[in-house]
Design a protein around this motif. Structure first.
Motif, short mmCIF file in Angstrom:
data_model
loop_
_atom_site.label_atom_id
_atom_site.label_comp_id
_atom_site.label_asym_id
_atom_site.label_seq_id
_atom_site.Cartn_x
_atom_site.Cartn_y
_atom_site.Cartn_z
N SER A 145 -18.77 45.64 68.24
CA SER A 145 -19.30 44.24 67.38
C SER A 145 -18.57 43.98 66.28
CB SER A 145 -20.79 44.30 66.83
OG SER A 145 -21.81 44.45 67.92
N ALA A 146 -18.53 42.59 65.99
CA ALA A 146 -17.42 42.29 64.91
C ALA A 146 -18.10 41.59 63.70
CB ALA A 146 -16.38 41.21 65.60
N SER A 147 -17.44 41.29 62.61
CA SER A 147 -18.06 40.72 61.47
C SER A 147 -16.82 40.09 60.68
CB SER A 147 -18.83 41.56 60.63
OG SER A 147 -18.07 42.46 59.85
N ALA A 148 -17.07 39.32 59.70
CA ALA A 148 -16.27 38.71 58.87
C ALA A 148 -16.42 39.10 57.26
CB ALA A 148 -16.18 37.33 58.75
N ALA A 149 -15.68 39.47 56.51
CA ALA A 149 -15.88 39.86 55.18
C ALA A 149 -16.96 38.96 54.58
CB ALA A 149 -14.76 40.05 54.36
N TYR A 150 -16.73 37.75 54.49
CA TYR A 150 -17.42 36.82 53.82
C TYR A 150 -19.00 36.92 54.33
CZ TYR A 150 -19.51 32.85 51.29
OH TYR A 150 -20.27 32.05 50.49
N GLN A 151 -19.05 36.98 55.70
CA GLN A 151 -20.21 36.76 56.39
C GLN A 151 -21.18 38.08 55.67
OE1 GLN A 151 -19.03 36.63 60.42
NE2 GLN A 151 -19.62 34.49 60.50
N ALA A 203 -25.19 38.19 51.07
CA ALA A 203 -25.16 38.31 52.48
C ALA A 203 -26.03 39.44 52.86
CB ALA A 203 -23.70 38.59 53.02
N VAL A 204 -25.50 40.46 53.58
CA VAL A 204 -26.26 41.57 53.90
C VAL A 204 -25.93 42.85 52.94
CG1 VAL A 204 -27.01 40.95 56.21
CG2 VAL A 204 -24.87 42.22 55.92
N ASP A 205 -25.26 42.68 51.95
CA ASP A 205 -24.86 43.58 50.96
C ASP A 205 -24.03 44.80 51.56
OD1 ASP A 205 -24.49 44.45 48.36
OD2 ASP A 205 -26.32 45.48 48.36
N ALA A 237 -16.60 50.41 68.63
CA ALA A 237 -15.63 49.75 67.90
C ALA A 237 -16.23 48.91 67.03
CB ALA A 237 -14.71 49.25 69.01
N TYR A 238 -15.60 48.65 65.90
CA TYR A 238 -15.94 47.72 64.79
C TYR A 238 -14.86 46.81 64.33
CZ TYR A 238 -17.95 45.79 60.83
OH TYR A 238 -18.39 44.84 59.58
N ARG A 239 -15.03 45.59 64.56
CA ARG A 239 -13.83 44.86 64.10
C ARG A 239 -14.54 43.92 62.72
NH1 ARG A 239 -11.24 39.44 64.81
NH2 ARG A 239 -12.48 38.62 66.10
N VAL A 265 -11.16 48.26 63.98
CA VAL A 265 -10.19 47.24 64.39
C VAL A 265 -10.23 46.17 63.30
CG1 VAL A 265 -9.77 45.28 66.14
CG2 VAL A 265 -11.07 47.63 66.71
N VAL A 266 -9.20 46.02 62.53
CA VAL A 266 -8.86 45.14 61.50
C VAL A 266 -8.53 43.77 61.74
CG1 VAL A 266 -7.70 44.96 59.16
CG2 VAL A 266 -8.92 47.25 59.82
N THR A 267 -9.13 42.87 61.12
CA THR A 267 -8.96 41.45 61.08
C THR A 267 -7.94 41.39 59.58
OG1 THR A 267 -10.56 40.85 62.51
CG2 THR A 267 -9.40 39.09 61.19
N ILE A 268 -6.86 40.91 59.66
CA ILE A 268 -5.96 40.74 58.38
C ILE A 268 -6.63 39.31 57.78
CG2 ILE A 268 -4.00 40.33 57.39
CD1 ILE A 268 -2.66 41.90 59.55
N TYR A 269 -6.92 38.24 58.38
CA TYR A 269 -7.39 37.04 57.67
C TYR A 269 -8.48 36.66 58.68
CZ TYR A 269 -7.33 32.48 55.97
OH TYR A 269 -7.55 31.39 54.95
#
Length: 353
Positions: A14-20, A54-56, A75-77, A116-120
């Motif tokens: 699964s994946a997430s974004a920092a702000y989310q 968010a979800v803290d 995996a976790y992006r 799995v790291v998303t830089i931006y």
């Protein structure tokens, strides 16, 4: 026909974004991002929601990783907040930010989950937006490459997969044309110039990754919405080809081949849109082939001919009121229309496997 199994080692995740997910928007040295600022504008988000809490995940990441393992993720992006690492966009590194992501990576690996790291993922430091206009200035290229290098140095021993820019096509078009993301602008000229600068940042980050000999793979991710023609009428088929060129090939050709598609360049010239391509840019872009191209697929689009006096940027459904979205397109080239053969969500996204 035979059914092929997924290959051994395929990463289900699964994946997430920092702000989310993170919350803690102003904790431990983190600075304000353009999204922290943008959500304060009334009417910009669904029911006025924001990412302050968010979800803290920032405080509950161990609990979250345990849930991921229980779910069976391999995996976790996740994205890293530039504002946690370099609160001023450049300069002094915030060690509290480095520590948080280092601990998260270790926790994932302890549960046999590949990080799995998303830089931006769109949360540009507000200070850089104010200083030089963010993606509209070439100054951001050096700042972005420097930020990426800090991440490679800190986490490159444990992270094998890196995503440079998440859905560049989305944060550019929604930010600079549709006025639905920061900086809330409607200008094709500004969008195409900012997008070119983002391409340079992507290319030089890939180059830096290889210069630093980081073990692993790197590439951008792209939101790809494949297009159907509404029927076999020739002008609709050609409109669909135009749609693919402007909305998909424009980015994917650059990522893979290091060149913009000529059809779009010619059309932009006719629209009096001129991209600031400077000496040396072509060589930079051609010399940065990614190791992979991430494809984020949400829905298909159905396309028809759009006359010169036809629709432009139409209203997008942001309320969950089914049927409230409008047709949109580029006059003289194409427009999105409703597909009569598929169901749609309450947000008018077409459900099409």
């Amino acid at each position: 026909m035979t059914v092929k199994n997924f290959p051994k080692g395929f990463l289900w995740g699964s994946a997430s974004a920092a702000y989310q997910v993170e919350g803690a928007w102003d904790k431990d040295g983190k600075s304000e991002s353009i999204w922290d600022r943008y959500v304060r504008i009334p009417g910009t988000t669904f029911k006025g929601t924001n990412g302050n809490l968010a979800v803290d995940h920032y405080h509950r990441y161990k609990e979250d990783v345990a849930l991921m393992a229980e779910q069976g993720l391999k995996a976790y992006r996740f994205s890293i907040a530039w504002t946690r690492i370099l609160p001023q966009g450049r300069g002094e590194v915030n060690q509290a930010g480095i520590q948080f992501y280092s601990d998260l990576i270790d926790e994932l690996l302890a549960h046999d989950i590949e990080p799995v790291v998303t830089i931006y993922h769109w949360d540009l430091p507000q200070v850089l937006q104010e200083e030089y206009g963010g993606w509209e200035s070439r100054q951001i290229v050096d700042d972005f490459v420097n930020y990426s290098a800090v991440l490679f140095e800190a986490f490159g021993d444990r992270v094998k997969y890196w995503v440079t820019l998440n859905e560049q096509n989305i944060f550019m078009t929604l930010g600079y044309v549709q006025e639905l993301h920061p900086p809330k602008v409607h200008s094709y000229q500004r969008m195409y110039n900012a997008n070119h600068i983002a391409n340079l940042a992507n290319a030089l980050t890939i180059k830096k990754f290889r210069e630093m000999e980081v073990p692993g793979q790197i590439g951008p991710s792209f939101a790809y919405n494949p297009a159907y023609s509404i029927n076999s009428k020739p002008e609709n088929v050609i409109a669909t080809e135009n749609y693919e060129a402007f909305n998909s090939s424009w980015w994917m050709d650059m990522y893979i081949n290091g060149k913009y598609p000529k059809t779009v360049l010619k059309a932009l010239e006719g629209m009096d849109i001129h991209i600031d391509i400077q000496e040396g840019d072509d060589e930079i872009l051609a010399d940065a082939r990614p190791d992979f191209l991430g494809i984020n697929y949400y829905q298909t689009n159905t396309v028809a001919y759009n006359p010169v006096d036809g629709v432009s940027v139409g209203k997008m459904n942001t309320t969950g009121e089914k049927g409230s979205s409008e047709e949109s397109g580029m006059p003289g080239l194409f427009k999105r229309v409703q597909n009569p053969f598929v169901e749609r969500t309450n947000w008018d996204w077409e459900i099409d496997p």
